[in-house]
Design a protein around this motif. Structure first.
Motif, PDB file in Angstrom:
ATOM      1  N   TYR A 122      68.064  68.694 101.641  1.00 37.45           N
ATOM      2  CA  TYR A 122      68.842  67.399 101.385  1.00 37.45           C
ATOM      3  C   TYR A 122      68.063  66.168 101.278  1.00 37.45           C
ATOM      4  CZ  TYR A 122      72.343  63.757 101.919  1.00 37.45           C
ATOM      5  OH  TYR A 122      73.190  62.589 101.830  1.00 37.45           O
ATOM      6  N   ILE A 123      67.187  66.026 102.179  1.00 34.24           N
ATOM      7  CA  ILE A 123      66.346  64.541 102.260  1.00 34.24           C
ATOM      8  C   ILE A 123      65.695  64.438 101.071  1.00 34.24           C
ATOM      9  CG2 ILE A 123      64.564  63.410 103.364  1.00 34.24           C
ATOM     10  CD1 ILE A 123      65.574  64.484 106.058  1.00 34.24           C
ATOM     11  N   PRO A 124      64.954  65.505 100.427  1.00 33.58           N
ATOM     12  CA  PRO A 124      64.162  65.132  99.056  1.00 33.58           C
ATOM     13  C   PRO A 124      65.249  64.721  97.811  1.00 33.58           C
ATOM     14  CG  PRO A 124      63.233  66.924  99.969  1.00 33.58           C
ATOM     15  CD  PRO A 124      64.420  66.649 100.952  1.00 33.58           C
ATOM     16  N   LEU A 125      66.403  65.304  98.024  1.00 31.74           N
ATOM     17  CA  LEU A 125      67.450  65.124  96.951  1.00 31.74           C
ATOM     18  C   LEU A 125      67.950  63.779  97.246  1.00 31.74           C
ATOM     19  CD1 LEU A 125      69.284  68.690  96.428  1.00 31.74           C
ATOM     20  CD2 LEU A 125      67.947  67.264  94.784  1.00 31.74           C
ATOM     21  N   ALA A 126      68.300  63.603  98.227  1.00 30.34           N
ATOM     22  CA  ALA A 126      68.594  62.190  98.485  1.00 30.34           C
ATOM     23  C   ALA A 126      67.695  61.122  98.110  1.00 30.34           C
ATOM     24  CB  ALA A 126      69.090  62.007 100.140  1.00 30.34           C
ATOM     25  N   HIS A 127      66.330  61.355  98.371  1.00 33.71           N
ATOM     26  CA  HIS A 127      65.518  60.329  98.047  1.00 33.71           C
ATOM     27  C   HIS A 127      65.411  60.293  96.374  1.00 33.71           C
ATOM     28  CE1 HIS A 127      61.757  58.164  98.231  1.00 33.71           C
ATOM     29  NE2 HIS A 127      61.350  58.677  97.451  1.00 33.71           N
ATOM     30  N   TRP A 128      65.544  61.321  95.728  1.00 34.35           N
ATOM     31  CA  TRP A 128      65.587  61.422  94.392  1.00 34.35           C
ATOM     32  C   TRP A 128      66.556  60.739  93.552  1.00 34.35           C
ATOM     33  CZ3 TRP A 128      64.204  67.354  93.801  1.00 34.35           C
ATOM     34  CH2 TRP A 128      63.048  67.832  94.347  1.00 34.35           C
ATOM     35  N   THR A 129      67.680  60.610  94.306  1.00 36.00           N
ATOM     36  CA  THR A 129      69.161  60.265  93.709  1.00 36.00           C
ATOM     37  C   THR A 129      69.591  58.890  93.971  1.00 36.00           C
ATOM     38  OG1 THR A 129      70.442  61.786  95.106  1.00 36.00           O
ATOM     39  CG2 THR A 129      69.779  62.618  92.917  1.00 36.00           C
ATOM     40  N   PHE A 130      69.351  58.848  95.505  1.00 28.54           N
ATOM     41  CA  PHE A 130      69.828  57.657  95.975  1.00 28.54           C
ATOM     42  C   PHE A 130      68.907  56.194  96.330  1.00 28.54           C
ATOM     43  CE2 PHE A 130      73.288  60.434  98.470  1.00 28.54           C
ATOM     44  CZ  PHE A 130      73.803  60.576  97.406  1.00 28.54           C
ATOM     45  N   ALA A 131      67.700  56.597  96.449  1.00 28.56           N
ATOM     46  CA  ALA A 131      66.743  55.589  96.952  1.00 28.56           C
ATOM     47  C   ALA A 131      66.381  54.593  95.403  1.00 28.56           C
ATOM     48  CB  ALA A 131      65.383  56.269  97.390  1.00 28.56           C
ATOM     49  N   VAL A 132      67.054  53.722  95.415  1.00 27.02           N
ATOM     50  CA  VAL A 132      66.920  52.654  94.389  1.00 27.02           C
ATOM     51  C   VAL A 132      65.599  51.746  94.612  1.00 27.02           C
ATOM     52  CG1 VAL A 132      67.969  51.157  92.896  1.00 27.02           C
ATOM     53  CG2 VAL A 132      69.328  52.750  93.683  1.00 27.02           C
ATOM     54  N   ASP A 133      64.902  51.624  93.554  1.00 29.35           N
ATOM     55  CA  ASP A 133      63.667  50.689  93.618  1.00 29.35           C
ATOM     56  C   ASP A 133      64.205  49.410  94.126  1.00 29.35           C
ATOM     57  OD1 ASP A 133      62.005  52.449  92.934  1.00 29.35           O
ATOM     58  OD2 ASP A 133      61.975  51.731  90.875  1.00 29.35           O
ATOM     59  N   GLY A 134      63.518  48.634  95.197  1.00 25.03           N
ATOM     60  CA  GLY A 134      63.856  47.465  95.914  1.00 25.03           C
ATOM     61  C   GLY A 134      65.133  47.286  96.524  1.00 25.03           C
ATOM     62  N   ALA A 135      66.047  48.643  96.965  1.00 27.32           N
ATOM     63  CA  ALA A 135      66.924  48.336  97.780  1.00 27.32           C
ATOM     64  C   ALA A 135      66.438  48.325  99.201  1.00 27.32           C
ATOM     65  CB  ALA A 135      67.910  49.544  97.336  1.00 27.32           C
ATOM     66  N   VAL A 136      66.117  49.691  99.843  1.00 26.97           N
ATOM     67  CA  VAL A 136      65.595  49.337 101.125  1.00 26.97           C
ATOM     68  C   VAL A 136      64.107  49.335 100.983  1.00 26.97           C
ATOM     69  CG1 VAL A 136      65.609  50.894 103.082  1.00 26.97           C
ATOM     70  CG2 VAL A 136      67.546  51.002 101.890  1.00 26.97           C
ATOM     71  N   SER A 137      63.380  50.041 100.088  1.00 25.65           N
ATOM     72  CA  SER A 137      62.258  50.168 100.078  1.00 25.65           C
ATOM     73  C   SER A 137      61.724  49.707  98.629  1.00 25.65           C
ATOM     74  CB  SER A 137      61.409  51.324 100.363  1.00 25.65           C
ATOM     75  OG  SER A 137      61.643  51.740 101.668  1.00 25.65           O
ATOM     76  N   GLN A 138      60.569  49.343  98.243  1.00 24.90           N
ATOM     77  CA  GLN A 138      60.083  48.666  97.020  1.00 24.90           C
ATOM     78  C   GLN A 138      60.105  49.911  96.104  1.00 24.90           C
ATOM     79  OE1 GLN A 138      59.298  45.570  95.830  1.00 24.90           O
ATOM     80  NE2 GLN A 138      60.273  45.052  97.710  1.00 24.90           N
ATOM     81  N   ARG A 139      59.540  51.157  96.236  1.00 24.28           N
ATOM     82  CA  ARG A 139      59.351  52.206  95.322  1.00 24.28           C
ATOM     83  C   ARG A 139      60.537  53.430  95.857  1.00 24.28           C
ATOM     84  NH1 ARG A 139      54.390  50.938  96.370  1.00 24.28           N
ATOM     85  NH2 ARG A 139      54.130  52.749  97.809  1.00 24.28           N
ATOM     86  N   GLY A 140      61.288  53.731  94.769  1.00 20.76           N
ATOM     87  CA  GLY A 140      62.346  54.970  95.308  1.00 20.76           C
ATOM     88  C   GLY A 140      62.236  56.094  94.561  1.00 20.76           C
ATOM     89  N   GLY A 141      63.183  57.008  94.276  1.00 20.69           N
ATOM     90  CA  GLY A 141      63.248  58.198  93.811  1.00 20.69           C
ATOM     91  C   GLY A 141      63.078  58.268  92.403  1.00 20.69           C
ATOM     92  N   TRP A 142      62.459  59.502  91.981  1.00 17.24           N
ATOM     93  CA  TRP A 142      62.435  59.661  90.542  1.00 17.24           C
ATOM     94  C   TRP A 142      63.729  59.783  89.470  1.00 17.24           C
ATOM     95  CZ3 TRP A 142      62.606  64.217  87.442  1.00 17.24           C
ATOM     96  CH2 TRP A 142      63.097  65.214  88.141  1.00 17.24           C
ATOM     97  N   LEU A 143      64.571  60.331  89.961  1.00 15.72           N
ATOM     98  CA  LEU A 143      65.613  60.701  89.120  1.00 15.72           C
ATOM     99  C   LEU A 143      66.461  59.738  89.008  1.00 15.72           C
ATOM    100  CD1 LEU A 143      67.200  64.156  90.386  1.00 15.72           C
ATOM    101  CD2 LEU A 143      66.369  63.777  88.247  1.00 15.72           C
ATOM    102  N   VAL A 144      66.893  58.640  89.872  1.00 15.47           N
ATOM    103  CA  VAL A 144      67.512  57.499  89.753  1.00 15.47           C
ATOM    104  C   VAL A 144      66.775  56.260  89.108  1.00 15.47           C
ATOM    105  CG1 VAL A 144      67.047  56.718  92.207  1.00 15.47           C
ATOM    106  CG2 VAL A 144      69.049  55.891  90.876  1.00 15.47           C
TER     107      VAL A 144
END
Length: 430
Positions: free
Chosen positions: A134-156
């Motif tokens: 779950y955690i890798p998939l959440a990172h790839w799809t939910f972690a938008v650049d500049g939201a919580v951190s500067q760099r996010g996941g690759w799919l989004v």
């Protein structure tokens, strides 16, 4: 910090938390009376196990500064900074909102192995699964650049796949994981020759109602603000679920001669699943189309498990897996940036086929990762501590063998009580 948006997000998080007990009721009513407690406990324990993993380091891995777009770091471990913000809401509030997504996703997978999984093995499995799958998939799809951190996941960020509230990380993931788990553990003894009907349909309907209620927090809460996008997500969520119920019952009546309460409950969930990734990017007409397709195709998909011979006990693959695929792909067709400028126009709105391709890639990645990693984890657990209940326990009911309890006083064993020193005692020894 915006106090109104913060209150809205906290309320939405509480609604999503309610979905897990709602799922426990929904799943519990669908199994046989001799395993209802085990089924419900498999959902409830996710609140404990995944909650600790998430607060300790899971949120940080999912939303911390990305390493190559694949996984976050540990700078957010412990969620200790009450002043940090994502947008205009506290990171802590956002972290708890996202925790409830992780919990319900893990609980969803349990429906594939109803009536036959050992509770200790399930607890270990879900603790490892949330970290590896779950955690890798959440990172790839939910972690938008500049939201919580500067760099996010690759799919989004790199691919540009849209997923408003969890079509890939939650729905496609749970469906693919459920299929892998069902194949590793094998079918229930006697399936499909013996009837294995739901033992309590009112419980199923109550659970479905709580899921529907909580889903408004799930979808509309993903806007992270009480505004127009949240309102649109609320409307599209209701529209799709309503359309799915009607479409499912019409088809069920046509194919089987009766519209059923189990069908209505399943249809509502199918519509809610399908609209989840799209609710913030489509208009009412798009939601209507998504709901109708979910009501028809998810019902037909349930019938395929008998043809292919895999025992997905509570139809997680057909409802969550196929429903998630429907929602993700329909985004590439009916999304419109008139609803949400942060989205894109789908094919039917003049956007061309590019977005549909991005959505298809996201579905493929989520399905392959979830299926492969879940199969590996389940195989290791099976070969080490044993995942499958013993034949006698499965036949007699795993509520007694796993929990020393029964939901109803049908068995020769009387419900255990708690003695004065906290010791579990038989009723006659109190």
């Amino acid at each position: 910090m915006d106090t109104g948006n913060t209150a809205y997000l906290l309320g939405s998080a509480a609604l999503v938390m309610l979905m897990t007990p709602g799922l426990a009721l929904f799943y519990g009513g669908m199994v046989r009376a001799k395993s209802v407690l085990n089924m419900m406990m498999m959902s409830i324990v996710c609140l404990g196990v995944i909650g600790l993993v998430w607060v300790g380091f899971g949120f940080s891995l999912a939303f911390g500064d990305s390493h190559g777009g694949l996984i976050g770091g540990f700078e957010l471990a412990g969620i200790t900074d009450p002043d940090a913000l994502v947008g205009d809401v506290p990171v802590q509030a956002f972290a708890m909102f996202q925790l409830m997504f992780a919990v319900i996703t893990g609980a969803l997978v349990s429906g594939a192995v109803a009536d036959r999984a050992r509770f200790r093995a399930w607890t270990l499995f879900v603790a490892v699964w949330v970290v590896v799958v779950y955690i890798p998939l959440a990172h790839w799809t939910f972690a938008v650049d500049g939201a919580v951190s500067q760099r996010g996941g690759w799919l989004v960020n790199t691919v540009g796949a849209l997923d408003f509230a969890g079509g890939a990380a939650v729905e496609v993931n749970s469906g693919a994981s459920a299929l892998a788990l069902a194949l590793v553990l094998g079918a229930r003894r006697g399936w499909p020759r013996e009837p294995m009907r739901p033992h309590n349909l009112p419980l199923v309907l109550l659970g479905a109602g709580l899921l529907w209620f909580g889903w408004f927090g799930f979808n509309a809460g993903s806007a992270l603000a009480a505004g127009a996008t949240a309102a649109n997500a609320f409307v599209t969520t209701m529209t799709a679920a309503s359309a799915a119920v009607v479409a499912w019952l019409v088809l069920e009546d046509r194919l089987d001669g009766r519209p059923t309460s189990l069908g209505a409950a399943s249809a509502a969930v199918a519509g809610l699943v399908a609209i989840t990734p799209a609710c913030g990017y489509v208009d009412t007409w798009g939601a209507l189309a998504i709901g109708v397709l979910a009501g028809l195709l998810c019902q037909l998909a349930i019938r395929l498990k008998y043809r292919f011979g895999y025992d997905d006990s509570l139809d997680v693959v057909a409802i969550h897996g196929i429903g998630g695929v429907i929602g993700m792909l329909m985004l590439g067709l009916v999304a419109t940036d008139a609803v949400n400028p942060a989205g894109a126009d789908g094919l039917f709105y003049g956007g061309g086929p590019a977005q549909l391709g991005r959505q298809a890639l996201s579905v493929l990645v989520a399905a392959v990762w979830a299926f492969g990693m879940t199969a590996l984890i389940a195989w290791v657990v099976s070969r080490t501590i044993g995942f499958r209940a013993a034949p006698d326990d499965e036949h007699g009911g795993i509520d007694e063998s796993e929990h020393a309890e029964t939901a109803y006083e049908f068995s020769t064993m009387r419900t255990a009580g708690r003695g004065p020193a906290g010791r579990i005692t038989e009723e006659g020894d109190r």
